[in-house]
Scaffold this active site. Sequence first.
Site, PDB file in Angstrom:
ATOM      1  CG  HIS A  43      -2.268  -0.800   0.912  1.00 22.11           C
ATOM      2  ND1 HIS A  43      -2.015  -2.479   1.310  1.00 22.11           N
ATOM      3  CD2 HIS A  43      -3.313  -0.819   0.328  1.00 22.11           C
ATOM      4  CE1 HIS A  43      -3.024  -2.879   0.829  1.00 22.11           C
ATOM      5  NE2 HIS A  43      -3.878  -2.110   0.171  1.00 22.11           N
ATOM      6  NE  ARG A  95      -6.378   0.627  -1.794  1.00 22.34           N
ATOM      7  CZ  ARG A  95      -5.969   0.680  -3.250  1.00 22.34           C
ATOM      8  NH1 ARG A  95      -5.824   1.782  -3.761  1.00 22.34           N
ATOM      9  NH2 ARG A  95      -5.788  -0.313  -3.964  1.00 22.34           N
ATOM     10  NE  ARG A 149     -11.119  -1.450   0.137  1.00 20.10           N
ATOM     11  CZ  ARG A 149      -9.883  -1.663  -0.167  1.00 20.10           C
ATOM     12  NH1 ARG A 149      -9.625  -2.506  -1.243  1.00 20.10           N
ATOM     13  NH2 ARG A 149      -8.807  -1.032   0.223  1.00 20.10           N
ATOM     14  CD  GLU A 193      -9.758  -7.771  -1.760  1.00 22.86           C
ATOM     15  OE1 GLU A 193      -8.572  -7.080  -1.869  1.00 22.86           O
ATOM     16  OE2 GLU A 193     -10.331  -7.358  -0.648  1.00 22.86           O
ATOM     17  CG  ASP A 252      -5.189  -8.202  -0.978  1.00 21.14           C
ATOM     18  OD1 ASP A 252      -4.104  -8.517  -0.321  1.00 21.14           O
ATOM     19  OD2 ASP A 252      -5.996  -7.400  -0.693  1.00 21.14           O
ATOM     20  CB  CYS A 284     -10.611  -1.774  -8.172  1.00 19.58           C
ATOM     21  SG  CYS A 284     -10.809  -3.084  -6.745  1.00 19.58           S
TER      22      CYS A 284
END
Length: 578
Positions: free
Chosen positions: A191, A298, A334, A431, A455, A502
């Site tokens: 990230h 996020r 999300r 994911e 992921d 995404c």
Amino acid sequence: MQKLQGIAVSPGVAVGEALVMDNEGFRIPRRFVARDAVEHELERLEAAIRAAGEEIDGNRQAISRELGEQYGAVFSAHLQMLRDPNLRAELESMIRERHYSPEYAVSRALRRYAKVFQAIESSYLAERANDIYDIEKRLLRNLLGRNREELAQLISPVIVLARNLTPSETANLNRKFVRGFATEIGGPGSHTAIVAEGLEIPAVVGVGEFLTDVSGGDVVIIDGDHGLVILQPDEETIAHYRHEAEQNISRAARLETLRELPAETADGVRIELLGNIEFPHEVSHCMARGSDGIGLYRTEFLYLGSACEPDEEVHYSAYARVTEEMAGRPVVIRTCDLGADKDTHDAVTTPNPALGLRSIRLSLKNLPLFRTQLRAVLRASALGDLRLMFPLITTLLELRQAKMVLADVMEDLDDEGVAFNRELSVGMMVEVPAAVLMIDHFVDEVDFVSIGTNDLTQYTLAADRSNKDVAGLYSSVDPAVLRLIQMAIAAADRKSVPVNVCGQMSGNSLYTMLLLGMGLRRFSVTPSVIPEIKKVCRTVKIPHCQQVAQRVMTMENSRDIKSYLREELKKILPELVL
Ligand code: PEP
Ligand code: MG
């Protein structure tokens, strides 16, 4: 000049002065001191040794009192090392004769000792290296008297070089002054990498140990397109990169002209290009690039870097702002995806955090946190086209449980007379390989799916997305990952459930033809790459993309797939292939 190869995670180039952060977040200043400052620097060293000695002695006395003399003895050994006349003489000669700064001399001398201990084939002695690092840290703390906080107090442009930067540290980098960064550790899907791209800061991670070869103020180059860090560059190299930076600017300006044009293939198929954001202010990046909406917000970044847990109003004002500024375009929120490299206390202290209590699992375990977020999302849903998405769904029961909590929160809001969109669209991230294997069931229970290739790649290939040592294995175009993506797209298409990708893969123009050929019509990407992806979409025709995808699906490894896709892209848009 020294060229170091790392992992390219955020494009662009930057040339500037280094700001070096050591393992503990200490800023290591310039390597050299002026000749007339030598006496003063020796006094600083003396004072630091004295202060560190007093600290260690204080610890020794306290531990001896509480646990007994034998435990205090560890600190006696530290004191002995610190006050060793040979060490003192070595440091003094480095400062007096080579004009090293005390900080640089301390790091250099003590790390050399530590390396000698580490190389000894006795685990007892090898562990003594940690004692030496401990003394180094103590001395640096006393010499510098300040730490990482300085990153927030920059006053001139720098290139940050650090052992590691967490996603929240990266998010808090001062965009005005931090021109680029490079870290010793970190992997391609971390990230930290994603946030760097969002901030549009050129970045390279996973370079391996190099901080001892550079000092604050040295000129360095970050080449975020090729994953290079160049130390002590020569004039010719600096000139080359300055030219490169200018070319990047003019290429971006050329692509900007596409802003008002639709993302439509050359044979007239409309593609939706959405933005991924971590912070509300990134909405402006999406609007400036002509995005069709937000495909992934996020929201865990509301927690990261914040001293206290966000309450309902903090959530609500962020979601309301994003929804209103997107002016009727869709916004996919999300729910919180904390854990693993987006650390929480538990994730840091638990082994295998990526397989632990992260993401939706954490939300379902902590219902007050989850309900607070859902209340805020529902309230904001009255303001525009807001949609809700659950991350890391692994089993059907998990999805049903999340939806039940949502229904319950809706009932509460109803009772309170609070407005919200009852028809709120609810989707899930795909994911985890288990979710793909059960996808035909999942698509019956959601309004949309979004494939999280970051992921999905890590869990399919059992390769940590943040670990440079397995970066060679971590590839979203590995044939195994592609088969899962294909399964997910096909199952969603069969049930006419909208499907999006995404993960970072969808923002890589090398993969656009492949994904279009696999049937994808919605991409959610880092805002800065929207123009580039649009350019590919507007250049290609679907039957050609299908041929490319068919060919790729016959291939056996990601290296061949990447080089084939590079050749295909080069044929149609050579300027996009660096
Ligand atoms: C993904 O996993 O692909 C994804 C988009 O989510 P994140 O990168 O936030 O884990
Ligand atoms: Mg994910």
